[in-house]
Motif scaffolding. Structure first.
Motif, PDB file in Angstrom:
ATOM      1  N   LEU A  99      19.204  43.175  80.632  1.00  0.00           N
ATOM      2  CA  LEU A  99      20.436  43.954  80.744  1.00  0.00           C
ATOM      3  C   LEU A  99      20.818  44.772  79.433  1.00  0.00           C
ATOM      4  O   LEU A  99      21.495  45.667  79.364  1.00  0.00           O
ATOM      5  N   GLU A 243      18.467  47.479  89.997  1.00  0.00           N
ATOM      6  CA  GLU A 243      18.531  45.915  89.817  1.00  0.00           C
ATOM      7  C   GLU A 243      18.140  45.136  90.884  1.00  0.00           C
ATOM      8  O   GLU A 243      17.542  45.170  91.876  1.00  0.00           O
ATOM      9  N   GLY A 248      15.539  43.817  85.381  1.00  0.00           N
ATOM     10  CA  GLY A 248      15.939  45.113  85.874  1.00  0.00           C
ATOM     11  C   GLY A 248      14.721  46.170  85.735  1.00  0.00           C
ATOM     12  O   GLY A 248      13.965  45.637  84.776  1.00  0.00           O
TER      13      GLY A 248
END
Length: 290
Positions: A99, A243, A248
């Protein structure tokens, strides 16, 4: 170029700059490596923003000189390499490594366009809603870890308060408004917060109603982050984040980004306009608070 300050965002600027210089000079990576006195692997790594190793300004200088960069081009790239700084999220156990790029790109972006079809996006979540989301996803995590994740999410929302403000444009599937997350009080507070945020000048929220039927997105949650600089295209930025479960996917190829931008444009046209969407949010809020 304007120097950026954080991880993947500055790496992308440098990578794009070096690729542009090399292509303009008509050189291969091997030829640049020979001229700069480095390995071909090094050239490849500096042209790949996803690499996590720290960039050295001296190597950037050597690569730029090998591509016959002008003094201004070379110094701009060197300044970006020297300006690298760690954001609050780097090394934060509550923010997983996958992230890191998203938070970095948000930090540098002028705009964020987002489609959500399951839950309210993190930037617009209340603390109670964020807790319920993390508790559902991290079923084996203790409460103190969940609290750290929630704190990180709330801290991430600070980009909506910065100057100049990030322009956030969200298309919410109606299912997001109808899905109960947490108890009735959590949902009521979340809908009130969403209604209030939708009235901010830097935030646009549109609701994609069930009546719209099949729509352009087809799949799930995605985010487009960007910055436009017409005077200096190399200072522009455009990346798509998709996502997934515990990871990701980041896309920065111009054709792929363009496809997602077109999808988002279609979604905006299929969704209720911002005024009608605000009325829908008000109605949903009233249903939950009455």
């Amino acid at each position: 170029m304007t120097a950026t300050q954080t991880g993947p965002a500055v790496r992308m600027q440098i990578a794009r700059g070096l690729i542009s210089l090399r292509e303009r000079s008509g050189l291969t990576q091997a030829q640049v490596a020979e001229r700069a006195g480095v390995s071909k692997t090094t050239v490849s790594r500096y042209e790949m923003w996803q690499d996590r190793a720290r960039i050295r300004w001296a190597t950037v200088k050597a690569l730029a000189d090998a591509c016959d960069a002008s003094v201004g081009e070379r110094e701009a790239l060197i300044q970006m390499a020297k300006s690298q700084a760690e954001g609050w999220w780097v090394g934060n156990s509550a923010v997983p490594e996958w992230l890191d790029p998203l938070v970095s790109f948000e930090h540098e972006a002028e705009y964020e366009h987002l489609y959500a079809n399951t839950v309210i996006p993190g930037l617009l979540q209340t603390r109670g809603y964020a807790w319920a989301v993390h508790q559902a996803r991290e079923v084996r995590s203790p409460n103190d870890e969940i609290e750290s994740m929630v704190e990180a999410r709330i801290q991430r929302q600070s980009i909506l308060e910065r100057q100049p403000a990030l322009h956030l444009w969200v298309v919410l599937d109606e299912a997001v408004l109808r899905r109960d997350v947490g108890d009735a009080d959590v949902m009521a507070k979340q809908m009130t917060h969403l209604y209030e945020m939708a009235q901010r000048p830097n935030i646009d929220i549109q609701v994609l109603p069930f009546s719209a039927g099949a729509h352009a997105a087809g799949a799930g949650h995605f985010v487009i982050l960007g910055r436009n600089d017409e005077r200096n295209p190399l200072n522009s930025m455009a990346v798509v984040y998709i996502e997934m479960r515990r990871r990701g996917l980041y896309l920065d190829d111009a054709e792929e980004v363009g496809a997602y931008k077109l999808t988002f444009d279609y979604l905006r046209s299929q969704a209720a306009d911002t005024s009608a969407s605000l009325r829908r949010l008000a109605k949903t809020r009233q249903e939950l608070t009455s």
